[in-house]
Design a protein around this motif. Structure first.
Motif, short mmCIF file in Angstrom:
data_model
loop_
_atom_site.label_atom_id
_atom_site.label_comp_id
_atom_site.label_asym_id
_atom_site.label_seq_id
_atom_site.Cartn_x
_atom_site.Cartn_y
_atom_site.Cartn_z
N ALA A 1 10.24 -0.41 1.81
CA ALA A 1 11.61 -0.32 1.29
C ALA A 1 12.62 -0.09 2.41
N VAL A 2 12.28 0.80 3.33
CA VAL A 2 13.18 1.08 4.46
C VAL A 2 13.22 -0.11 5.41
N TYR A 3 12.06 -0.69 5.68
CA TYR A 3 11.99 -1.86 6.55
C TYR A 3 12.86 -3.00 6.02
N LEU B 1 11.13 2.58 -6.67
CA LEU B 1 9.70 2.86 -6.56
C LEU B 1 9.28 3.87 -7.62
N LYS B 2 8.14 3.62 -8.18
CA LYS B 2 7.59 4.52 -9.19
C LYS B 2 7.07 5.77 -8.53
N ASN C 1 0.81 -1.22 0.00
CA ASN C 1 0.00 0.00 0.00
C ASN C 1 0.85 1.27 0.00
N GLN C 2 1.94 1.25 0.74
CA GLN C 2 2.86 2.40 0.77
C GLN C 2 4.29 1.84 0.70
N PRO C 3 4.78 1.55 -0.51
CA PRO C 3 6.06 0.84 -0.68
C PRO C 3 7.28 1.53 -0.07
N ALA C 4 7.22 2.83 0.14
CA ALA C 4 8.37 3.53 0.70
C ALA C 4 8.67 3.01 2.11
N ALA D 1 21.48 0.65 0.82
CA ALA D 1 20.36 -0.26 0.59
C ALA D 1 19.03 0.48 0.64
N MET D 2 18.89 1.41 1.58
CA MET D 2 17.68 2.22 1.64
C MET D 2 17.46 2.98 0.34
N LYS D 3 18.53 3.66 -0.11
CA LYS D 3 18.42 4.48 -1.32
C LYS D 3 18.12 3.62 -2.55
N VAL D 4 18.76 2.45 -2.63
CA VAL D 4 18.52 1.56 -3.77
C VAL D 4 17.07 1.08 -3.75
N ASN D 5 16.58 0.65 -2.59
CA ASN D 5 15.20 0.17 -2.50
C ASN D 5 14.21 1.27 -2.85
N LEU D 6 14.46 2.48 -2.37
CA LEU D 6 13.55 3.59 -2.64
C LEU D 6 13.62 4.03 -4.10
N SER D 7 14.79 3.93 -4.70
CA SER D 7 14.95 4.36 -6.10
C SER D 7 14.16 3.49 -7.06
#
Length: 365
Positions: free
Chosen positions: A316-318, A343-344, A310-313, A335-341
Motif C-alpha cells: 500500500a505504501v509502495y 486493508l482488512k 503477503n503483507q499488503p501494508a 494516498a498512503m492513508k487511503v491505501n492502508l484504510s
C-alpha cells in the motif's frame, strides 16, 4: 579600504573559477566498463581509475544501489521516495545492466525540474574482477554482490548509504546520514539487527557460517564509511570468506558481511529496527518498539511484499510512492492513508499496526 575590496573581489573570482572547474569535472561523467569491451576491462585496477576520474563534491549525501533484471522500476520508486523529502542534494550511484540505463534516464528526465535540480546520478555498468565476473554476479540474486566492490570502485567517495532496491525512506535521507557523526573511531558500517528475538532469528537457528553478534545483521540498509573500508584489506577478506563458505551461505553478500563482522565486531555501529523495518517486525506480532514510539524511518519490503499480497501494508505504501505525481506531499500522505484504510484488520499481521507506516512520514509533510 579600496585595496581590501580589490583583494576580496579577486578572491571571489578564484573561488568561482574553482567551483566551475569542480562541477565541470562532475559533468564529464565516470568511465564505463562492459564485459564485452576488453579494451576497457583489461584489469580491475583499470576500472577503478575509469570510475573515479572526477571529483565528487563531498558535502552531498551519496546513495548506492544495484539494479539488475526486473528491479529497475522498483529502484526508481526508491529514488523517488528519497528525493521527495530530501533537504539537500543527493548523489545516486546506480549500478545496473546496460540495457536498463536508458530506462533510468527516461524516468528521471520525466521528473519536475525542482526535484531533479536537487539530485545527480551516475549509471555504472556491473563491474567485477574479470577473472570472477560470472561467479560473483550469480551469487544469491543477480548482481547483489556488486555492493561489496563499491568501496574500491567509488574510491573518491568518502561515505555512502547503500540501499537494496526494495527500500522506501519515510523521512529525509539526511536523518539516517546523521548516524555517521555517531561513529566511534573504529566503526566503518552501520546496520540493523536481522531479528529482535532469538525465537524468530534466522542466523542463530539455521546459519552454517559465523555471523555478527547473537542474531546477525540485515544489510539491506547500510551506511558505509568507504574511506575507512579502503584502509582495511576489505576485498581480500571478502574473497577469502567466499572461497571458504560459498556452499554454506544462503543470503549472498549479507552472509559474507555477517562473517566479516563476526571477526571484526568493532567495525559495526548498530541502529535500531525502525531504520530497517521489515515484515519480520510485524507479521506475527509487533516487535520493533522504536517504530511503535516514533514510526517507521525506513521501510524494507523484502520477501517480495512490495508486489505480492503477503503483507499488503507494505504494498500500500509502495503504490502510493509509485503513483505519486509530484503534486504535493499532503496528497502523497493522503494516498498512503487511503491505501492502508482499505486493508482488512487482522490481529497479529502488519495491517494491525498500519498507522506506524505513515507515523514518521507525516512529520515531514
Amino acid at each position: 579600504m579600496l585595496s581590501v575590496l580589490v583583494k576580496l573581489f579577486l578572491t571571489c573570482i578564484v573561488c568561482v573559477n574553482g567551483l566551475k572547474s569542480m562541477y565541470s569535472s562532475m559533468d564529464e561523467g565516470l568511465g564505463e566498463c562492459r564485459q564485452d569491451d576488453k579494451d576497457n576491462c583489461s584489469s580491475f585496477s583499470d576500472l577503478e581509475q575509469d570510475y573515479n576520474s572526477n571529483f565528487l563534491y563531498p558535502s552531498w549525501v551519496h546513495v548506492g544501489v544495484v539494479a539488475c533484471g526486473d528491479r529497475q522500476p522498483e529502484t526508481t520508486v526508491a529514488v523517488k521516495a528519497i528525493m521527495v523529502t530530501a533537504r539537500s542534494p543527493v548523489y545516486f550511484h546506480i549500478f545496473t545492466e546496460d540495457n536498463l540505463k536508458v530506462l533510468f534516464q527516461q524516468e528521471f528526465d520525466s521528473w519536475p525540474d525542482d526535484l531533479v535540480n536537487k539530485m545527480q546520478f551516475q549509471l555504472y555498468s556491473i563491474t567485477y574482477p574479470p577473472e570472477k565476473f560470472d561467479e560473483w554476479k550469480k551469487v544469491f540474486k543477480t548482481c547483489a554482490t556488486q555492493r561489496l566492490f563499491m568501496p574500491i570502485i567509488l574510491k573518491n567517495v568518502d561515505s555512502l548509504l547503500y540501499i537494496d532496491t526494495d527500500i522506501l525512506l519515510m523521512r529525509p535521507v539526511q536523518d539516517i546520514w546523521a548516524h555517521f557523526a555517531k561513529f566511534n573511531s573504529s566503526q566503518l558500517a552501520a546496520v540493523a539487527p536481522e531479528h529482535e528475538s532469538p525465537n524468530a532469528g534466522w542466523y542463530n537457528r539455521f546459519a552454517r557460517h559465523p555471523y555478527f553478534g547473537k542474531l546477525g545483521i540485515n544489510s539491506g540498509v547500510m551506511l558505509m564509511n568507504l574511506t575507512r573500508i579502503r584502509q582495511f584489506p576489505w576485498l581480500q577478506h571478502i574473497d577469502e570468506y567466499f572461497d571458504t563458505y560459498r556452499y554454506n551461505i544462503s543470503w549472498g553478500d549479507q552472509d559474507l558481511l555477517n562473517i566479516l563482522f563476526h571477526h571484526y565486531p568493532e567495525f559495526v555501529y548498530i541502529f535500531d529496527c525502525s531504520w530497517n523495518y521489515r515484515p519480520d517486525h510485524c507479521m506475527y506480532m509487533s516487535v520493533c518498539h522504536p517504530a511503535e514510539l516514533y514510526g517507521i524511518s525506513v521501510l524494507h519490503g523484502n520477501r517480495g511484499v512490495l508486489h505480492n499480497q503477503n503483507q499488503p501494508a507494505f504494498k500500500a505504501v509502495y503504490n502510493a510512492f509509485k503513483n505519486y505525481k509530484f503534486d504535493g506531499l499532503l496528497n502523497l500522505l493522503k494516498a498512503m492513508k487511503v491505501n492502508l484504510s482499505k486493508l482488512k484488520f487482522e490481529e497479529g499481521r502488519c495491517e494491525s499496526v498500519k498507522d506506524l507506516f505513515y507515523k514518521q512520514f507525516q512529520h515531514h509533510v
